[in-house]
Scaffold this motif. Structure first.
Motif, PDB file in Angstrom:
ATOM      1  N   LEU A   1      -6.713 -40.468 -25.980  1.00  0.00           N
ATOM      2  CA  LEU A   1      -6.497 -39.323 -26.865  1.00  0.00           C
ATOM      3  C   LEU A   1      -7.351 -39.444 -28.124  1.00  0.00           C
ATOM      4  O   LEU A   1      -8.014 -38.484 -28.536  1.00  0.00           O
ATOM      5  N   PHE A   2      -7.332 -40.621 -28.735  1.00  0.00           N
ATOM      6  CA  PHE A   2      -8.143 -40.825 -29.940  1.00  0.00           C
ATOM      7  C   PHE A   2      -9.632 -40.698 -29.633  1.00  0.00           C
ATOM      8  O   PHE A   2     -10.391 -40.099 -30.408  1.00  0.00           O
ATOM      9  N   GLN A   3     -10.055 -41.247 -28.512  1.00  0.00           N
ATOM     10  CA  GLN A   3     -11.486 -41.239 -28.216  1.00  0.00           C
ATOM     11  C   GLN A   3     -11.983 -39.850 -27.833  1.00  0.00           C
ATOM     12  O   GLN A   3     -13.137 -39.504 -28.114  1.00  0.00           O
ATOM     13  N   LEU A   4     -11.137 -39.045 -27.210  1.00  0.00           N
ATOM     14  CA  LEU A   4     -11.521 -37.662 -26.953  1.00  0.00           C
ATOM     15  C   LEU A   4     -11.711 -36.903 -28.259  1.00  0.00           C
ATOM     16  O   LEU A   4     -12.697 -36.181 -28.443  1.00  0.00           O
ATOM     17  N   GLU A   5     -10.752 -37.057 -29.179  1.00  0.00           N
ATOM     18  CA  GLU A   5     -10.868 -36.392 -30.470  1.00  0.00           C
ATOM     19  C   GLU A   5     -12.097 -36.872 -31.230  1.00  0.00           C
ATOM     20  O   GLU A   5     -12.889 -36.074 -31.745  1.00  0.00           O
ATOM     21  N   MET A   6     -12.256 -38.169 -31.294  1.00  0.00           N
ATOM     22  CA  MET A   6     -13.352 -38.777 -32.037  1.00  0.00           C
ATOM     23  C   MET A   6     -14.706 -38.331 -31.500  1.00  0.00           C
ATOM     24  O   MET A   6     -15.594 -37.902 -32.249  1.00  0.00           O
ATOM     25  N   THR A   7     -14.867 -38.407 -30.177  1.00  0.00           N
ATOM     26  CA  THR A   7     -16.158 -38.086 -29.577  1.00  0.00           C
ATOM     27  C   THR A   7     -16.457 -36.600 -29.678  1.00  0.00           C
ATOM     28  O   THR A   7     -17.621 -36.197 -29.848  1.00  0.00           O
ATOM     29  N   ALA A   8     -15.428 -35.755 -29.593  1.00  0.00           N
ATOM     30  CA  ALA A   8     -15.632 -34.315 -29.762  1.00  0.00           C
ATOM     31  C   ALA A   8     -16.209 -34.019 -31.143  1.00  0.00           C
ATOM     32  O   ALA A   8     -17.144 -33.207 -31.286  1.00  0.00           O
ATOM     33  N   LYS A   9     -15.683 -34.675 -32.168  1.00  0.00           N
ATOM     34  CA  LYS A   9     -16.173 -34.449 -33.521  1.00  0.00           C
ATOM     35  C   LYS A   9     -17.562 -35.049 -33.729  1.00  0.00           C
ATOM     36  O   LYS A   9     -18.390 -34.490 -34.468  1.00  0.00           O
ATOM     37  N   GLN A  10     -17.824 -36.172 -33.107  1.00  0.00           N
ATOM     38  CA  GLN A  10     -19.135 -36.816 -33.250  1.00  0.00           C
ATOM     39  C   GLN A  10     -20.241 -36.005 -32.571  1.00  0.00           C
ATOM     40  O   GLN A  10     -21.358 -35.913 -33.089  1.00  0.00           O
ATOM     41  N   LEU A  11     -19.923 -35.385 -31.446  1.00  0.00           N
ATOM     42  CA  LEU A  11     -20.932 -34.617 -30.706  1.00  0.00           C
ATOM     43  C   LEU A  11     -21.061 -33.183 -31.209  1.00  0.00           C
ATOM     44  O   LEU A  11     -22.166 -32.649 -31.317  1.00  0.00           O
ATOM     45  N   TYR A  12     -19.927 -32.561 -31.521  1.00  0.00           N
ATOM     46  CA  TYR A  12     -19.926 -31.125 -31.814  1.00  0.00           C
ATOM     47  C   TYR A  12     -19.156 -30.823 -33.107  1.00  0.00           C
ATOM     48  O   TYR A  12     -18.079 -30.206 -33.082  1.00  0.00           O
ATOM     49  N   PRO A  13     -19.649 -31.236 -34.233  1.00  0.00           N
ATOM     50  CA  PRO A  13     -18.913 -31.015 -35.490  1.00  0.00           C
ATOM     51  C   PRO A  13     -18.700 -29.545 -35.811  1.00  0.00           C
ATOM     52  O   PRO A  13     -17.701 -29.188 -36.442  1.00  0.00           O
ATOM     53  N   GLU A  14     -19.631 -28.694 -35.397  1.00  0.00           N
ATOM     54  CA  GLU A  14     -19.465 -27.266 -35.682  1.00  0.00           C
ATOM     55  C   GLU A  14     -18.266 -26.687 -34.951  1.00  0.00           C
ATOM     56  O   GLU A  14     -17.611 -25.759 -35.440  1.00  0.00           O
ATOM     57  N   ALA A  15     -17.964 -27.233 -33.786  1.00  0.00           N
ATOM     58  CA  ALA A  15     -16.861 -26.709 -32.983  1.00  0.00           C
ATOM     59  C   ALA A  15     -15.531 -27.387 -33.296  1.00  0.00           C
ATOM     60  O   ALA A  15     -14.475 -26.738 -33.283  1.00  0.00           O
ATOM     61  N   PHE A  16     -15.560 -28.705 -33.570  1.00  0.00           N
ATOM     62  CA  PHE A  16     -14.315 -29.458 -33.669  1.00  0.00           C
ATOM     63  C   PHE A  16     -14.094 -30.121 -35.029  1.00  0.00           C
ATOM     64  O   PHE A  16     -13.118 -30.843 -35.209  1.00  0.00           O
ATOM     65  N   GLY A  17     -14.966 -29.863 -35.984  1.00  0.00           N
ATOM     66  CA  GLY A  17     -14.817 -30.454 -37.307  1.00  0.00           C
ATOM     67  C   GLY A  17     -15.642 -31.714 -37.457  1.00  0.00           C
ATOM     68  O   GLY A  17     -15.914 -32.419 -36.492  1.00  0.00           O
ATOM     69  N   GLU A  18     -16.035 -32.005 -38.676  1.00  0.00           N
ATOM     70  CA  GLU A  18     -16.900 -33.151 -38.956  1.00  0.00           C
ATOM     71  C   GLU A  18     -16.166 -34.473 -38.707  1.00  0.00           C
ATOM     72  O   GLU A  18     -14.983 -34.610 -39.029  1.00  0.00           O
ATOM     73  N   TRP A  19     -16.893 -35.423 -38.131  1.00  0.00           N
ATOM     74  CA  TRP A  19     -16.393 -36.789 -38.046  1.00  0.00           C
ATOM     75  C   TRP A  19     -16.604 -37.459 -39.405  1.00  0.00           C
ATOM     76  O   TRP A  19     -17.694 -37.421 -39.950  1.00  0.00           O
ATOM     77  N   PRO A  20     -15.553 -38.075 -39.984  1.00  0.00           N
ATOM     78  CA  PRO A  20     -15.695 -38.687 -41.307  1.00  0.00           C
ATOM     79  C   PRO A  20     -16.716 -39.825 -41.307  1.00  0.00           C
ATOM     80  O   PRO A  20     -16.991 -40.430 -40.269  1.00  0.00           O
TER      81      PRO A  20
END
Length: 398
Positions: A349-368
């Motif tokens: 669950l964490f890695q799906l969220e993390m990787t989504a933000k790392q790959l697609y910040p415009e869609a899922f929000g910026e990775w800190p």
């Protein structure tokens, strides 16, 4: 080594103490040849469970076959972290008796558990079980061995008779690991079934009699996947990506992102472009020139969350090297940390969220901007799954 008489005496004490965990004729004593489901990959039919009777219940998993339980296991031997994470997710974290590299993975997992309110995890000091010693398994006296016997017997020190001895005298085997990247099983195993991560988790939940915990976590996972699918950008807007592990720039291991198996269960749903274009097999050692030739726009760095890993130093190494400094991901500060490939449901669950933000910040929000410490705090309205809901499931408070 203790003699057979002492082993039998120890076995009788064990069965009496735990009200026994039994297994059926299709289990390991039958030759480890029975498949148990008609599923594979990340979809397909629901795994089948045997019926309940007054004297217990039966659950099947490949390559073991049908396993008969008289009561849910409490103490759990594991080798790989996908199984340890499953037991942890089902509220059995305190019952784990063994784990590969326990101190390393205790440090890594706790970086994520920190973000689950009221949840704790302690794998430190457990028996390190990569190549387990049979006599130690007697000492651990675990109710179930959540490990794949087809993998264990790849070690020269283990034979099929050893596997059967452990099953008969200590507790059954119940695990599947060759689904990691759809590895070939040993010749003496037929009809090996490959499971998606959450398919195997469902079977493990059945074995532990934790259907509701599984359903709650599976619902969180389903919602997360649905949100990811809805937010994925067009093919043309997906970055060229590589996943690597490296101690230094002299030895860089490259891993694939979308091949079958649960090792890619956090990258495959995100459908990034493989910067190597399928020409590099998972686990291949590549040099700096090969990495520059692929010129990824995103580099995912495995183990970047492990407390002893110096992520900032690795980034500096990339930036100061004349070759890797020219890589697109390095120039644009898109070298991101990852956790582990042998993920269970919680880490997934964490890695799906993390990787989504790392790959697609415009869609899922910026990775800190992450350098060290626990998984970063993400504002609640930018989280892709509910931490409290997951914590409640693990703690049995849902």
């Amino acid at each position: 080594m203790r003699d057979d008489a002492n082993r039998d005496e120890s076995s009788n004490r064990t069965l009496s103490r735990r009200d026994t965990v039994r297994y059926g004729a299709a289990a390991l004593g039958g030759g480890l040849v029975a498949g148990c489901t008609s599923v594979g990959g990340d979809g397909g039919e629901t795994p089948q469970e045997g019926g309940d009777t007054d004297d217990g219940y039966t659950v099947g998993i490949s390559p073991v076959g049908d396993v008969r339980f008289e009561s849910p296991p409490e103490t759990v031997f594991t080798r790989l972290t996908h199984h340890a994470d499953m037991a942890f997710a089902l509220g059995r974290g305190d019952g784990i008796t063994a784990l590969h590299a326990p101190d390393y993975y205790d440090g890594l997992w706790n970086q994520f558990v920190e973000r689950l309110p009221g949840v704790s995890l302690d794998w430190s000091g457990l028996y390190s079980s990569w190549e387990p010693d049979k006599e130690t398994l007697y000492e651990l006296d675990s109710d179930v061995h959540l490990a794949d016997p087809a993998w264990v017997t790849q070690h020269d020190s283990w034979s099929r008779s050893d596997i059967q001895e452990v099953e008969e005298n200590i507790g059954p085997w119940f695990g599947n690991s060759l689904s990691d990247r759809h590895q070939e099983p040993p010749e003496w195993v037929s009809d090996y079934e490959y499971y998606g991560l959450w398919e195997q988790f469902e079977l493990v939940a059945e074995a532990f009699r934790e259907r509701e915990r599984y359903r709650e976590l599976a619902a969180v996972h389903d919602d997360l996947l649905a949100d990811i699918e809805a937010g994925l950008p067009a093919d043309a807007d997906r970055p060229r990506t590589v996943m690597i592990a490296a101690m230094d720039l002299e030895t860089i291991y490259a891993y694939t992102l979308s091949n079958p198996g649960f090792l890619t269960s956090h990258t495959r749903p995100l459908k990034p472009k493989d910067a190597f274009e399928g020409e590099i097999e998972s686990g291949t050692i590549v040099d700096s020139e090969t990495l520059l030739e692929a010129d990824p726009e995103v580099i995912l760095f495995l183990g970047g969350f492990e407390p002893s890993t110096d992520l900032s130093k690795m980034r500096e190494n990339f930036e100061s090297d004349s070759v890797t400094a020219e890589i697109d991901a390095v120039k644009n500060d898109r070298v991101f940390p990852q956790g582990a490939r042998y993920q269970g449901p919680v880490l997934n669950l964490f890695q799906l969220e993390m990787t989504a933000k790392q790959l697609y910040p415009e869609a899922f929000g910026e990775w800190p901007d992450y350098v060290e410490g626990p998984y970063p705090e993400i504002p609640e309205d930018e989280q892709l799954f509910d931490r409290q809901r997951v914590a409640d499931v693990i703690n049995g408070e849902f």
